[in-house]
Scaffold this motif. Structure first.
Motif, PDB file in Angstrom:
ATOM      1  N   PHE A  94      41.699  38.954  63.414  1.00  0.00           N
ATOM      2  CA  PHE A  94      42.119  38.202  62.234  1.00  0.00           C
ATOM      3  C   PHE A  94      40.920  37.737  61.440  1.00  0.00           C
ATOM      4  CE2 PHE A  94      43.026  34.257  60.041  1.00  0.00           C
ATOM      5  CZ  PHE A  94      44.129  34.621  59.300  1.00  0.00           C
ATOM      6  N   LEU A  95      39.885  37.277  62.135  1.00  0.00           N
ATOM      7  CA  LEU A  95      38.746  36.674  61.457  1.00  0.00           C
ATOM      8  C   LEU A  95      37.473  37.130  62.128  1.00  0.00           C
ATOM      9  CD1 LEU A  95      37.872  34.577  59.320  1.00  0.00           C
ATOM     10  CD2 LEU A  95      38.070  32.837  61.079  1.00  0.00           C
ATOM     11  N   THR A  96      36.691  37.973  61.445  1.00  0.00           N
ATOM     12  CA  THR A  96      35.400  38.401  61.944  1.00  0.00           C
ATOM     13  C   THR A  96      34.388  38.297  60.832  1.00  0.00           C
ATOM     14  OG1 THR A  96      35.846  40.718  61.405  1.00  0.00           O
ATOM     15  CG2 THR A  96      36.369  39.992  63.640  1.00  0.00           C
ATOM     16  N   SER A  97      33.134  38.203  61.199  1.00  0.00           N
ATOM     17  CA  SER A  97      32.064  38.023  60.221  1.00  0.00           C
ATOM     18  C   SER A  97      31.166  39.235  60.187  1.00  0.00           C
ATOM     19  CB  SER A  97      31.228  36.786  60.578  1.00  0.00           C
ATOM     20  OG  SER A  97      30.067  36.715  59.781  1.00  0.00           O
ATOM     21  N   GLN A  98      30.759  39.613  58.957  1.00  0.00           N
ATOM     22  CA  GLN A  98      29.768  40.662  58.820  1.00  0.00           C
ATOM     23  C   GLN A  98      28.502  40.121  58.189  1.00  0.00           C
ATOM     24  OE1 GLN A  98      31.343  44.169  56.934  1.00  0.00           O
ATOM     25  NE2 GLN A  98      32.059  44.913  58.902  1.00  0.00           N
ATOM     26  N   GLY A  99      28.399  38.787  58.077  1.00  0.00           N
ATOM     27  CA  GLY A  99      27.209  38.203  57.495  1.00  0.00           C
ATOM     28  C   GLY A  99      25.963  38.597  58.281  1.00  0.00           C
ATOM     29  N   LYS A 100      26.068  38.643  59.618  1.00  0.00           N
ATOM     30  CA  LYS A 100      24.966  39.031  60.482  1.00  0.00           C
ATOM     31  C   LYS A 100      25.291  40.299  61.270  1.00  0.00           C
ATOM     32  CE  LYS A 100      22.275  35.458  59.658  1.00  0.00           C
ATOM     33  NZ  LYS A 100      20.931  35.575  59.052  1.00  0.00           N
ATOM     34  N   GLY A 101      26.440  40.896  60.956  1.00  0.00           N
ATOM     35  CA  GLY A 101      26.843  42.079  61.692  1.00  0.00           C
ATOM     36  C   GLY A 101      27.372  41.777  63.071  1.00  0.00           C
ATOM     37  N   LYS A 102      27.781  40.508  63.324  1.00  0.00           N
ATOM     38  CA  LYS A 102      28.268  40.112  64.635  1.00  0.00           C
ATOM     39  C   LYS A 102      29.675  39.521  64.504  1.00  0.00           C
ATOM     40  CE  LYS A 102      23.647  38.884  66.307  1.00  0.00           C
ATOM     41  NZ  LYS A 102      22.813  37.801  66.851  1.00  0.00           N
ATOM     42  N   PRO A 103      30.530  39.695  65.513  1.00  0.00           N
ATOM     43  CA  PRO A 103      31.850  39.061  65.466  1.00  0.00           C
ATOM     44  C   PRO A 103      31.731  37.563  65.672  1.00  0.00           C
ATOM     45  CG  PRO A 103      31.512  40.095  67.589  1.00  0.00           C
ATOM     46  CD  PRO A 103      30.328  40.483  66.738  1.00  0.00           C
ATOM     47  N   LEU A 104      32.739  36.839  65.204  1.00  0.00           N
ATOM     48  CA  LEU A 104      32.793  35.408  65.461  1.00  0.00           C
ATOM     49  C   LEU A 104      33.130  35.172  66.938  1.00  0.00           C
ATOM     50  CD1 LEU A 104      34.559  34.057  62.298  1.00  0.00           C
ATOM     51  CD2 LEU A 104      32.141  33.976  62.857  1.00  0.00           C
ATOM     52  N   PRO A 105      33.005  33.952  67.431  1.00  0.00           N
ATOM     53  CA  PRO A 105      33.181  33.682  68.855  1.00  0.00           C
ATOM     54  C   PRO A 105      34.520  34.159  69.407  1.00  0.00           C
ATOM     55  CG  PRO A 105      32.221  31.793  67.748  1.00  0.00           C
ATOM     56  CD  PRO A 105      32.605  32.761  66.678  1.00  0.00           C
ATOM     57  N   PHE A 106      34.545  34.407  70.705  1.00  0.00           N
ATOM     58  CA  PHE A 106      35.734  34.923  71.378  1.00  0.00           C
ATOM     59  C   PHE A 106      36.927  33.993  71.195  1.00  0.00           C
ATOM     60  CE2 PHE A 106      38.317  35.496  75.292  1.00  0.00           C
ATOM     61  CZ  PHE A 106      38.668  36.816  75.085  1.00  0.00           C
ATOM     62  N   PHE A 107      36.690  32.703  70.962  1.00  0.00           N
ATOM     63  CA  PHE A 107      37.770  31.743  70.722  1.00  0.00           C
ATOM     64  C   PHE A 107      38.700  32.221  69.615  1.00  0.00           C
ATOM     65  CE2 PHE A 107      39.103  28.313  67.844  1.00  0.00           C
ATOM     66  CZ  PHE A 107      39.986  27.637  68.660  1.00  0.00           C
ATOM     67  N   TYR A 108      38.120  32.832  68.580  1.00  0.00           N
ATOM     68  CA  TYR A 108      38.928  33.252  67.448  1.00  0.00           C
ATOM     69  C   TYR A 108      39.788  34.462  67.798  1.00  0.00           C
ATOM     70  CZ  TYR A 108      36.337  29.849  64.913  1.00  0.00           C
ATOM     71  OH  TYR A 108      35.819  28.650  64.510  1.00  0.00           O
ATOM     72  N   PHE A 109      39.311  35.304  68.720  1.00  0.00           N
ATOM     73  CA  PHE A 109      40.153  36.384  69.195  1.00  0.00           C
ATOM     74  C   PHE A 109      41.398  35.823  69.875  1.00  0.00           C
ATOM     75  CE2 PHE A 109      41.530  39.180  72.617  1.00  0.00           C
ATOM     76  CZ  PHE A 109      41.782  40.341  71.911  1.00  0.00           C
ATOM     77  N   LEU A 110      41.196  34.802  70.701  1.00  0.00           N
ATOM     78  CA  LEU A 110      42.332  34.195  71.395  1.00  0.00           C
ATOM     79  C   LEU A 110      43.276  33.496  70.438  1.00  0.00           C
ATOM     80  CD1 LEU A 110      40.489  32.640  74.477  1.00  0.00           C
ATOM     81  CD2 LEU A 110      41.811  34.760  74.410  1.00  0.00           C
TER      82      LEU A 110
ATOM     83  N   GLY B 139      45.184  43.589  62.929  1.00  0.00           N
ATOM     84  CA  GLY B 139      45.228  45.005  63.252  1.00  0.00           C
ATOM     85  C   GLY B 139      44.481  45.827  62.220  1.00  0.00           C
ATOM     86  N   LYS B 140      45.150  46.835  61.679  1.00  0.00           N
ATOM     87  CA  LYS B 140      44.540  47.691  60.676  1.00  0.00           C
ATOM     88  C   LYS B 140      44.668  47.128  59.256  1.00  0.00           C
ATOM     89  CE  LYS B 140      45.324  51.957  63.307  1.00  0.00           C
ATOM     90  NZ  LYS B 140      45.945  53.311  63.294  1.00  0.00           N
ATOM     91  N   THR B 141      45.438  46.059  59.123  1.00  0.00           N
ATOM     92  CA  THR B 141      45.638  45.450  57.806  1.00  0.00           C
ATOM     93  C   THR B 141      44.730  44.239  57.673  1.00  0.00           C
ATOM     94  OG1 THR B 141      47.940  46.170  57.828  1.00  0.00           O
ATOM     95  CG2 THR B 141      47.334  44.515  56.192  1.00  0.00           C
ATOM     96  N   LYS B 142      43.551  44.462  57.115  1.00  0.00           N
ATOM     97  CA  LYS B 142      42.579  43.391  56.975  1.00  0.00           C
ATOM     98  C   LYS B 142      42.046  43.389  55.547  1.00  0.00           C
ATOM     99  CE  LYS B 142      39.878  44.798  60.319  1.00  0.00           C
ATOM    100  NZ  LYS B 142      40.627  45.895  60.985  1.00  0.00           N
ATOM    101  N   THR B 143      41.712  42.227  55.072  1.00  0.00           N
ATOM    102  CA  THR B 143      41.066  42.084  53.770  1.00  0.00           C
ATOM    103  C   THR B 143      39.659  41.563  53.984  1.00  0.00           C
ATOM    104  OG1 THR B 143      43.170  41.631  52.653  1.00  0.00           O
ATOM    105  CG2 THR B 143      41.155  40.957  51.516  1.00  0.00           C
TER     106      THR B 143
END
Length: 316
Positions: free
Chosen positions: A4-20, A161-165
């Motif tokens: 749902f929420l990932t960051s590309q500012g540094k090319g790294k995903p946000l913390p695993f908490f957000y996956f949960l 999923g595959k629907t991301k903005t």
């Protein structure tokens, strides 16, 4: 796996908490595939989720305004909640009750005007003030935001999923005066899909007569026969042929506003016809005092001409 929420500012995903928190619910934990973010049922203190949301907002505001926090850190602490607006809700009232600028709500939910809020459809509530500018604009406000010179911010994927903005998140940023005027203009939009501003509002030398004067609208160059649309809901108040405007239409709107469309090659309306915003009303032409195919477009309130470029934003 898409989140749902990932960051590309540094090319790294946000913390695993957000996956949960965001990914698992959106990938199937909700019944019948429904949106399953932390859901606020009531915007008052009896709703524990709303209380937690307000706490997140307060924390974000403190981090923004009481300390020098880099955008990447603000993005990592961003949380998003869901709320289903009631019939009595409006975007400005919701922003006040959530203690979050309406610019954050509007841009994250891709609203071009306050009237775009749909009762009964989930609204995303971000915990941080800021702007969310999509990589691929889909409405006039987003095109205006994308044309600005803002370069800072963090790229985030918001979706499931595959629907991301892909949004550029600018923590703490707000709409400029021109962008704010555009958002609050009660639904006016440009009457052409594709155009170039060939003559702005204001003092100019008339290209036909050579005399100095004041141009009380915008000339929007577009191919002969291009479709012209009503800039807002209204009623056809006047139409006909004029030596200067050629074939023209005047539409009356609420709050003593009227819009004028001149130099048309064809009129597609009838007198006293009720129109919805975006209805076809005519075709671009070069009738009257004109040097080539274009639309002369005016907005007037209480009989006084207003600059459409300032109200709607010139960005094409």
């Amino acid at each position: 796996m898409g989140g749902f929420l990932t960051s590309q500012g540094k090319g790294k995903p946000l913390p695993f908490f957000y996956f949960l928190l965001f990914v698992l619910p959106l990938l199937g934990a909700g019944e019948n595939g429904s949106l399953s973010l932390p859901l606020i049922l009531r915007l008052d203190s009896r709703d524990a989720i709303f209380k937690q949301y307000l706490s997140d907002v307060e924390t974000a505001r403190k981090r923004l305004f009481l300390a020098q926090i880099p955008p990447e850190a603000m993005a990592e602490s961003l949380t998003v909640y869901a709320y289903v607006p009631l019939e009595s809700d409006d975007i400005l009232g919701l922003a006040a009750r959530c203690n979050i600028p309406y610019a954050a709500l509007a841009t994250l939910n891709r609203l071009s005007h306050p009237e775009d809020l749909k009762n009964g459809e989930p609204l995303l509530l971000p915990s941080s003030p800021g702007l969310f500018i999509p990589e691929k604009p889909g409405n006039d406000l987003e095109r205006l935001l994308g044309s600005s010179q803002r370069e800072e911010g963090v790229w985030l994927f918001i979706g499931a999923g595959k629907t991301k903005t892909r949004f550029r998140f600018l923590p703490g940023e707000d709409l400029s005066p021109t962008e704010r005027a555009f958002f609050l203009n009660k639904g006016f939009h440009y009457p052409l899909e594709n155009f170039q501003v060939s003559s702005p509002y204001g003092p100019r030398v008339n290209p036909v007569t050579g005399r100095p004067g004041v141009h009380q609208g915008l000339d929007l160059a577009s191919p002969e026969g291009a479709e012209v649309y009503a800039a807002r809901d209204g009623v056809v108040n006047e139409q006909g042929n004029d030596p200067v405007f050629g074939n023209y239409i005047i539409i009356s709107h609420g709050d003593n506003w009227v819009s004028l469309y001149g130099h048309l090659s064809k009129i597609e309306t009838t007198l006293n016809q009720e129109l919805r915003s975006g209805n076809l009303i005519g075709r671009v032409g070069s009738t009257g005092q004109s040097t080539g195919p274009h639309l002369h477009f005016e907005l007037r309130q209480n009989g006084r001409a207003r600059d459409p470029g300032r109200l709607l934003g010139i960005f094409r």
